[in-house]
Scaffold this motif. Structure first.
Motif, PDB file in Angstrom:
ATOM      1  N   VAL A 150      15.634  91.377  44.797  1.00 44.07           N
ATOM      2  CA  VAL A 150      16.046  89.837  45.082  1.00 44.07           C
ATOM      3  C   VAL A 150      15.733  89.372  46.211  1.00 44.07           C
ATOM      4  CG1 VAL A 150      18.265  88.335  45.258  1.00 44.07           C
ATOM      5  CG2 VAL A 150      18.005  90.001  43.295  1.00 44.07           C
ATOM      6  N   LEU A 207      18.656  94.677  45.096  1.00 41.28           N
ATOM      7  CA  LEU A 207      18.765  93.670  46.151  1.00 41.28           C
ATOM      8  C   LEU A 207      17.332  93.757  46.772  1.00 41.28           C
ATOM      9  CD1 LEU A 207      22.131  94.361  47.584  1.00 41.28           C
ATOM     10  CD2 LEU A 207      21.341  92.440  46.784  1.00 41.28           C
ATOM     11  N   TRP A 249      27.878  88.598  46.648  1.00 40.25           N
ATOM     12  CA  TRP A 249      28.165  87.759  45.486  1.00 40.25           C
ATOM     13  C   TRP A 249      28.073  88.594  44.224  1.00 40.25           C
ATOM     14  CZ3 TRP A 249      24.995  87.340  41.362  1.00 40.25           C
ATOM     15  CH2 TRP A 249      25.335  86.282  40.416  1.00 40.25           C
ATOM     16  N   TYR A 279      15.206  87.563  40.055  1.00 40.27           N
ATOM     17  CA  TYR A 279      14.810  88.726  40.069  1.00 40.27           C
ATOM     18  C   TYR A 279      13.571  88.861  39.467  1.00 40.27           C
ATOM     19  CZ  TYR A 279      15.188  93.954  38.979  1.00 40.27           C
ATOM     20  OH  TYR A 279      15.026  95.380  38.564  1.00 40.27           O
ATOM     21  N   GLN A 336      20.500  85.318  40.274  1.00 40.05           N
ATOM     22  CA  GLN A 336      19.930  85.492  41.283  1.00 40.05           C
ATOM     23  C   GLN A 336      18.395  85.850  40.654  1.00 40.05           C
ATOM     24  OE1 GLN A 336      21.845  87.061  45.110  1.00 40.05           O
ATOM     25  NE2 GLN A 336      22.510  88.689  43.741  1.00 40.05           N
ATOM     26  N   GLU A 378      13.331  85.985  46.362  1.00 40.82           N
ATOM     27  CA  GLU A 378      14.105  84.656  47.140  1.00 40.82           C
ATOM     28  C   GLU A 378      13.091  84.315  48.147  1.00 40.82           C
ATOM     29  OE1 GLU A 378      16.573  82.702  46.453  1.00 40.82           O
ATOM     30  OE2 GLU A 378      17.214  83.505  44.778  1.00 40.82           O
ATOM     31  N   HIS A 409      20.739  87.606  54.148  1.00 37.83           N
ATOM     32  CA  HIS A 409      20.626  87.709  52.798  1.00 37.83           C
ATOM     33  C   HIS A 409      21.125  88.464  51.783  1.00 37.83           C
ATOM     34  CE1 HIS A 409      19.589  85.336  49.199  1.00 37.83           C
ATOM     35  NE2 HIS A 409      18.962  84.028  50.131  1.00 37.83           N
ATOM     36  N   SER A 469      23.865  88.367  49.174  1.00 35.53           N
ATOM     37  CA  SER A 469      23.403  88.549  47.681  1.00 35.53           C
ATOM     38  C   SER A 469      24.391  89.840  47.124  1.00 35.53           C
ATOM     39  CB  SER A 469      22.156  89.045  47.714  1.00 35.53           C
ATOM     40  OG  SER A 469      21.362  87.892  47.933  1.00 35.53           O
TER      41      SER A 469
END
Ligand SMILES: [Zn+2]
Ligand SMILES: [Zn+2]
Length: 451
Positions: free
Chosen positions: A125, A122, A149, A200, A198, A129, A142, A146
């Motif tokens: 990510v 995470l 999800w 990465y 996502q 992002e 966020h 994330s």
């Protein structure tokens, strides 16, 4: 089935279907009884369906897992990774990862997979992002979105209750395509490293202290709706209205992924949700006030790291093609030549104005295309920013056929769930991450699953 009472490890597909891959190991790794692996290694798909490892250590194996001796200190550099595959910003990079690397020989070549604890994934990510300069409440929101999800995919991925079939059917002179893309496409790993799942990029760049400061306090926290982890989607810019889940994917009930107005009260002067073609066209071709309309430039720079700055006008945009160019794009994307294009007409829209079905009438053939991502894919060399568009054309004086098609559109991405630009504006205005999550996911509550 994964256990969410403690932090899970997840597998991320970094590269798939390549003949060979090169890595550099910093620190000491081991692989199935082989100790002390370090430095440069190459992996080549061998004739017998296995993997041949070359470099400082040479061996053959049906599958290779490189495990670090120390998670914090060991690094894996993967050379020549293509990111943004098929999108307008596609490029090659060198990327650095923590955790283990798993290399398997798939049908189309080697699949390179990173095994990493969820919270570390995470941080990456969030770093990939969004720029580290973002407001901490935005980064926290966020992180929760994330995480939710991801866990929703891992838990529910194999028991989806879609009531609608994907299909491609031909009748009379028409080909109808109804298709969407979901992560069931991945069989060898949980998620891919691209925008499909996502984005990465390991700890290659922008792996920031602020991303980690946002992820750590939200450790284990997810958005839940009626005791189920929310399938919390997000996209760059909703265009003022978020879209329903079913406009982009299958018809599965997701009450917290409904269409909401992305603003404080109401945009004024519009009938919402958009019901008919006339209202949708008026919405798309005007500039209603909303959180994601016209964010200050400093905010946009923070939300869209580096390469995304190529795409600033995401709230409302215009793209045009000559008729010949559009015909060629459609042929190359769908494998069907419509002939001279006579008209492009909306058949069905979602609540944000995004097209769910569009009709392309050609002299040779009629194509009906859905859903939103397939429409965006079919009508651009990469992807159109969104499927919320209206089309007009200019006619040729000589032939009377359309000579140029003009697409006026709203938003960037599928528009379902959290709007990244809108959420950034909310955080900048002092709203908390809880408030941001609850704004985009109506009826959702935050819950910590593990410490
Ligand atoms: Zn994916
Ligand atoms: Zn928005």
């Amino acid at each position: 089935m994964i256990d969410t009472n403690s932090e899970p490890e997840i597998s991320v597909g970094l590269i798939t279907g390549v003949e060979s891959a090169k890595v550099t190991l910093s620190g000491i790794f081991s692989s199935a009884g082989l100790q002390g692996l370090t430095g440069n290694l190459s992996f080549v798909a061998s004739q017998n369906g296995g993997i041949s490892v070359q470099g400082a250590s040479e061996f053959q194996a049906p599958e290779v897992i490189l495990a670090p001796s120390d998670f914090e200190r060991c690094r894996i550099t993967l050379h020549d990774v293509t990111i943004g595959v098929g999108f307008h910003w596609e490029r090659k990079e060198e990327q650095i990862f923590q955790g283990s690397l798993r290399i398997i020989a798939g049908e189309k070549g080697l699949n390179i997979i990173n095994l990493v604890p969820l919270e570390a994934y995470l941080v990456s990510v969030i770093s990939s992002e969004m720029s580290a300069a973002n407001h901490s409440e935005l980064l926290k929101a966020h992180a929760i979105v994330s995480r939710s999800w991801l866990l929703a995919q891992l838990i529910g991925g194999d028991k989806r209750s879609g009531t609608e079939e994907q299909y491609s059917k031909a009748y009379d002179n028409t080909l109808e395509i109804n298709r969407w893309y979901s992560r069931e496409n991945h069989s060898d790993f949980d998620v891919c490293a691209d925008d499909h799942c996502q984005r990465y990029q390991g700890i290659s760049k922008a792996f920031s202290a602020s991303a980690s400061e946002a992820v750590v306090p939200t450790r284990g926290i997810v958005a839940e709706y009626l005791d189920q982890i929310c399938d919390a989607r997000y996209s760059k810019c909703c265009g003022g209205l978020t879209e329903r889940y079913s406009a982009a994917w299958e018809n599965k009930p997701a009450p917290y992924l409904t269409s909401i107005y992305d603003g404080a009260d109401s945009p004024g002067g519009y009938e919402l949700p958009l019901r008919d073609e006339k209202e949708s066209a008026r919405w798309i071709t005007s500039l209603p006030r909303a959180y994601c309309n016209d964010p200050p430039p400093y905010l946009l720079e923070r939300i869209l790291p580096g390469f995304d700055l190529e795409t600033r006008d995401s709230y409302r945009w215009v793209v045009s093609y000559s008729s010949d160019e559009l015909r060629e794009i459609i042929f190359s994307k769908l494998g069907e030549d419509p002939g001279i294009i006579l008209a492009i007409e909306p058949l069905e829209r979602g609540a944000s104005g995004r097209l769910i079905r569009v009709k392309i009438s050609g002299q040779k053939r009629t194509l009906i295309v859905g859903k939103e991502l397939e429409i965006r894919r079919a009508l651009s060399r990469s992807h159109l920013y969104s499927s919320a568009f209206v089309v007009s054309h200019e006619e040729s004086q000589h032939t009377g056929y359309p000579e140029r098609f003009i697409f006026k559109g709203a938003g960037w991405g599928h528009g379902v769930g959290l709007c990244q630009i809108g959420a950034a504006v909310m955080a900048d205005a002092g709203q908390s991450h809880e408030r941001i999550v609850e704004h985009y996911f109506r009826g959702a509550k935050l819950k910590r699953l593990y410490d």
